[in-house]
Design a protein around this motif. Sequence first.
Motif, PDB file in Angstrom:
ATOM      1  N   PRO A 159       0.820  -1.220   0.000  1.00 55.83           N
ATOM      2  CA  PRO A 159       0.000   0.000   0.000  1.00 55.83           C
ATOM      3  C   PRO A 159       0.841   1.251   0.000  1.00 55.83           C
ATOM      4  O   PRO A 159       0.373   2.319  -0.322  1.00 55.83           O
ATOM      5  CB  PRO A 159      -0.825  -0.123   1.270  1.00 55.83           C
ATOM      6  CG  PRO A 159      -0.062  -1.042   2.159  1.00 55.83           C
ATOM      7  CD  PRO A 159       0.667  -2.034   1.293  1.00 55.83           C
ATOM      8  N   CYS A 160       2.048   1.182   0.395  1.00 55.29           N
ATOM      9  CA  CYS A 160       2.907   2.417   0.435  1.00 55.29           C
ATOM     10  C   CYS A 160       3.606   2.628  -0.895  1.00 55.29           C
ATOM     11  O   CYS A 160       4.371   3.595  -1.036  1.00 55.29           O
ATOM     12  CB  CYS A 160       3.962   2.273   1.528  1.00 55.29           C
ATOM     13  SG  CYS A 160       3.242   2.171   3.204  1.00 55.29           S
ATOM     14  N   THR A 161       3.355   1.739  -1.786  1.00 53.17           N
ATOM     15  CA  THR A 161       4.044   1.896  -3.074  1.00 53.17           C
ATOM     16  C   THR A 161       3.025   2.099  -4.159  1.00 53.17           C
ATOM     17  O   THR A 161       2.049   1.339  -4.232  1.00 53.17           O
ATOM     18  CB  THR A 161       4.889   0.655  -3.380  1.00 53.17           C
ATOM     19  OG1 THR A 161       5.787   0.442  -2.310  1.00 53.17           O
ATOM     20  CG2 THR A 161       5.655   0.829  -4.672  1.00 53.17           C
ATOM     21  N   GLN A 162       3.191   3.263  -4.987  1.00 57.43           N
ATOM     22  CA  GLN A 162       2.249   3.555  -6.080  1.00 57.43           C
ATOM     23  C   GLN A 162       2.715   2.838  -7.322  1.00 57.43           C
ATOM     24  O   GLN A 162       3.906   2.714  -7.586  1.00 57.43           O
ATOM     25  CB  GLN A 162       2.171   5.071  -6.388  1.00 57.43           C
ATOM     26  CG  GLN A 162       1.383   5.880  -5.395  1.00 57.43           C
ATOM     27  CD  GLN A 162       1.296   7.364  -5.859  1.00 57.43           C
ATOM     28  OE1 GLN A 162       2.280   7.932  -6.263  1.00 57.43           O
ATOM     29  NE2 GLN A 162       0.087   7.876  -5.746  1.00 57.43           N
ATOM     30  N   SER A 163       1.693   2.564  -8.048  1.00 55.03           N
ATOM     31  CA  SER A 163       1.990   1.963  -9.342  1.00 55.03           C
ATOM     32  C   SER A 163       2.385   3.069 -10.287  1.00 55.03           C
ATOM     33  O   SER A 163       2.080   4.242 -10.070  1.00 55.03           O
ATOM     34  CB  SER A 163       0.769   1.214  -9.874  1.00 55.03           C
ATOM     35  OG  SER A 163      -0.286   2.149 -10.123  1.00 55.03           O
ATOM     36  N   PRO A 164       3.063   2.728 -11.306  1.00 56.16           N
ATOM     37  CA  PRO A 164       3.433   3.754 -12.275  1.00 56.16           C
ATOM     38  C   PRO A 164       2.251   4.498 -12.834  1.00 56.16           C
ATOM     39  O   PRO A 164       2.315   5.688 -13.093  1.00 56.16           O
ATOM     40  CB  PRO A 164       4.138   2.939 -13.381  1.00 56.16           C
ATOM     41  CG  PRO A 164       4.693   1.758 -12.658  1.00 56.16           C
ATOM     42  CD  PRO A 164       3.707   1.351 -11.607  1.00 56.16           C
ATOM     43  N   GLU A 165       1.147   3.854 -12.994  1.00 55.44           N
ATOM     44  CA  GLU A 165      -0.035   4.504 -13.540  1.00 55.44           C
ATOM     45  C   GLU A 165      -0.559   5.563 -12.588  1.00 55.44           C
ATOM     46  O   GLU A 165      -0.949   6.664 -12.976  1.00 55.44           O
ATOM     47  CB  GLU A 165      -1.134   3.470 -13.822  1.00 55.44           C
ATOM     48  CG  GLU A 165      -0.819   2.497 -14.941  1.00 55.44           C
ATOM     49  CD  GLU A 165       0.060   1.320 -14.474  1.00 55.44           C
ATOM     50  OE1 GLU A 165       0.370   1.289 -13.254  1.00 55.44           O
ATOM     51  OE2 GLU A 165       0.466   0.541 -15.348  1.00 55.44           O
ATOM     52  N   ASP A 166      -0.550   5.113 -11.284  1.00 54.95           N
ATOM     53  CA  ASP A 166      -1.054   6.061 -10.289  1.00 54.95           C
ATOM     54  C   ASP A 166      -0.130   7.270 -10.180  1.00 54.95           C
ATOM     55  O   ASP A 166      -0.588   8.421 -10.021  1.00 54.95           O
ATOM     56  CB  ASP A 166      -1.161   5.388  -8.922  1.00 54.95           C
ATOM     57  CG  ASP A 166      -2.297   4.327  -8.882  1.00 54.95           C
ATOM     58  OD1 ASP A 166      -3.218   4.499  -9.733  1.00 54.95           O
ATOM     59  OD2 ASP A 166      -2.253   3.483  -8.024  1.00 54.95           O
ATOM     60  N   ALA A 167       1.144   6.953 -10.256  1.00 53.45           N
ATOM     61  CA  ALA A 167       2.095   8.080 -10.175  1.00 53.45           C
ATOM     62  C   ALA A 167       1.918   9.052 -11.335  1.00 53.45           C
ATOM     63  O   ALA A 167       1.982  10.280 -11.195  1.00 53.45           O
ATOM     64  CB  ALA A 167       3.531   7.518 -10.167  1.00 53.45           C
ATOM     65  N   GLU A 168       1.659   8.485 -12.491  1.00 47.90           N
ATOM     66  CA  GLU A 168       1.464   9.350 -13.667  1.00 47.90           C
ATOM     67  C   GLU A 168       0.216  10.182 -13.524  1.00 47.90           C
ATOM     68  O   GLU A 168       0.181  11.358 -13.859  1.00 47.90           O
ATOM     69  CB  GLU A 168       1.416   8.473 -14.921  1.00 47.90           C
ATOM     70  CG  GLU A 168       1.408   9.259 -16.218  1.00 47.90           C
ATOM     71  CD  GLU A 168       2.698  10.025 -16.390  1.00 47.90           C
ATOM     72  OE1 GLU A 168       2.658  11.147 -17.019  1.00 47.90           O
ATOM     73  OE2 GLU A 168       3.776   9.600 -15.934  1.00 47.90           O
ATOM     74  N   LEU A 169      -0.821   9.503 -12.984  1.00 48.49           N
ATOM     75  CA  LEU A 169      -2.090  10.226 -12.769  1.00 48.49           C
ATOM     76  C   LEU A 169      -1.894  11.353 -11.777  1.00 48.49           C
ATOM     77  O   LEU A 169      -2.452  12.451 -11.926  1.00 48.49           O
ATOM     78  CB  LEU A 169      -3.173   9.259 -12.297  1.00 48.49           C
ATOM     79  CG  LEU A 169      -3.742   8.298 -13.340  1.00 48.49           C
ATOM     80  CD1 LEU A 169      -4.677   7.284 -12.678  1.00 48.49           C
ATOM     81  CD2 LEU A 169      -4.448   9.053 -14.433  1.00 48.49           C
ATOM     82  N   THR A 170      -1.124  10.986 -10.779  1.00 44.32           N
ATOM     83  CA  THR A 170      -0.879  12.008  -9.745  1.00 44.32           C
ATOM     84  C   THR A 170      -0.141  13.199 -10.341  1.00 44.32           C
ATOM     85  O   THR A 170      -0.459  14.359 -10.090  1.00 44.32           O
ATOM     86  CB  THR A 170      -0.052  11.396  -8.591  1.00 44.32           C
ATOM     87  OG1 THR A 170      -0.792  10.325  -7.994  1.00 44.32           O
ATOM     88  CG2 THR A 170       0.259  12.443  -7.520  1.00 44.32           C
ATOM     89  N   LYS A 171       0.869  12.902 -11.156  1.00 43.86           N
ATOM     90  CA  LYS A 171       1.624  13.970 -11.779  1.00 43.86           C
ATOM     91  C   LYS A 171       0.736  14.805 -12.702  1.00 43.86           C
ATOM     92  O   LYS A 171       0.827  16.047 -12.748  1.00 43.86           O
ATOM     93  CB  LYS A 171       2.797  13.389 -12.584  1.00 43.86           C
ATOM     94  CG  LYS A 171       3.886  12.798 -11.674  1.00 43.86           C
ATOM     95  CD  LYS A 171       4.919  12.017 -12.475  1.00 43.86           C
ATOM     96  CE  LYS A 171       5.675  12.894 -13.403  1.00 43.86           C
ATOM     97  NZ  LYS A 171       6.734  12.161 -14.125  1.00 43.86           N
ATOM     98  N   LEU A 172      -0.138  14.103 -13.384  1.00 47.23           N
ATOM     99  CA  LEU A 172      -1.055  14.832 -14.270  1.00 47.23           C
ATOM    100  C   LEU A 172      -1.990  15.724 -13.469  1.00 47.23           C
ATOM    101  O   LEU A 172      -2.307  16.851 -13.864  1.00 47.23           O
ATOM    102  CB  LEU A 172      -1.847  13.854 -15.146  1.00 47.23           C
ATOM    103  CG  LEU A 172      -1.070  13.158 -16.252  1.00 47.23           C
ATOM    104  CD1 LEU A 172      -1.943  12.082 -16.929  1.00 47.23           C
ATOM    105  CD2 LEU A 172      -0.589  14.155 -17.283  1.00 47.23           C
ATOM    106  N   ARG A 173      -2.468  15.131 -12.361  1.00 43.73           N
ATOM    107  CA  ARG A 173      -3.391  15.910 -11.548  1.00 43.73           C
ATOM    108  C   ARG A 173      -2.688  17.156 -11.001  1.00 43.73           C
ATOM    109  O   ARG A 173      -3.240  18.250 -10.981  1.00 43.73           O
ATOM    110  CB  ARG A 173      -3.904  15.038 -10.407  1.00 43.73           C
ATOM    111  CG  ARG A 173      -5.002  15.761  -9.576  1.00 43.73           C
ATOM    112  CD  ARG A 173      -5.618  14.855  -8.531  1.00 43.73           C
ATOM    113  NE  ARG A 173      -4.619  14.375  -7.584  1.00 43.73           N
ATOM    114  CZ  ARG A 173      -4.162  13.132  -7.532  1.00 43.73           C
ATOM    115  NH1 ARG A 173      -4.583  12.230  -8.393  1.00 43.73           N
ATOM    116  NH2 ARG A 173      -3.233  12.778  -6.643  1.00 43.73           N
TER     117      ARG A 173
END
Length: 418
Positions: free
Chosen positions: A10-24
């Motif tokens: 749970p403490c590790t984001q997936s690359p997709e989530d990280a990308e989404l986060t960066k986009l957000r």
Amino acid sequence: MNLKRSTANPCTQSPEDAELTKLRIANEALQADNDDLQSLVEIVTEHSTILENALEDQNREMADYIEQVKTITAAAITVQNDTFHPNSLTTTASRSDELGNLAQVFSETVQSVKRQEQKLVEANAHLSALLEAYSRFIPPEYLTFLQRDSILDIQLGDHVSKEMAIMFSDIRSFTTLSEQMTPQENFDFVNAYLRRVSPEIRKHNGFIVKYLGDGMMAVFPDGVDDALQAGIAKVRQIRTYNQHRQTEGHPPLEVGIGLHAGHMMVGMVGESNRMQADAVSDNVNLTARLEGLTKYYGVSFLISEDVILKLNHPEKYSVRLLDRIIVKGRQEPITIYEVLDVEVETVRRLKLETLPMYQQGRHFYHDGDWSKAEACFEAVLQINPNDKTVQLYLERIQQLTQQAMLQPWNGVWAFTQK
């Protein structure tokens, strides 16, 4: 057997989530930037509007300023054209800036100058009227003669000394005429007479030095021809005037004119507070005597031999030698002549017709042959009984034959009275 579960950390984001986060995050940042840009646009728009409005206001003020400057320029042109009106700068002068001050000063200055110009115009008009009035006392011809531009330049003692012709004239029996008139009628009569004869002096290049009651003294600087012609013209004017007088029941006028030529001084005499034109010379006095002798000889126009000798064209005139005389106050004799051109045609014709007999009688008279002289003069009277000069000679002959001669006779008659 150990089974390994594939469970995400749970403490590790997936690359997709990280990308989404960066986009957000980027989107939020972009939104923030957009908001900032929108605010900046609004600010710029607001300031641009203010600046534009300010520029428009400034342009309007500048345009109005330029128009007011044009108004002042146009006013300056109207000043040059002498059509300036103060109301044309009322609006500009109401401004509170330097331009308004300029317009106000300009308008006040122009109006002040105009007022001064009007005063100068009025002063010049008054001066012109004064000069015109003074010219009646000192004529322009006299100023020219004295080489002065204006009456303001005339000084006591100004004079010209040269050889000139001088004329005296007078109305015969004026005292008798004046006794029949009131003082006002006397003034009117004298002025009516002088008004008719005076212009003839100016027409013939002379000027009147002064009036002597009903008479005048005039000089002719350019020669005796002018003077002789002026005298003839004067007598003819008087004949015309006599026709008018006779229609009104008044007696005709007779005048005496004496003309001489010689050296004299003509100028201003008197004192600092009262001066007048005059002519000074022994020749002036002699001319006055000649004018007085016209009545004695019964002629209208009497001239000296000096006039005859100085004429450019003596053949143009008809003259008759009157006498050789010494006037009172002089020692030297002079020869005098009458001008026949002024006589009415009948009298002139009779004097010319009897001229040979008259001259023969004068010859015998000069030689002291009284009887022959008397016979010639009697013959003249048979043809022209109104010849007063001949009557005078006959009276003299009677007087000369009855008195003892103290000195040898030389044909010169000496007058003991003026």
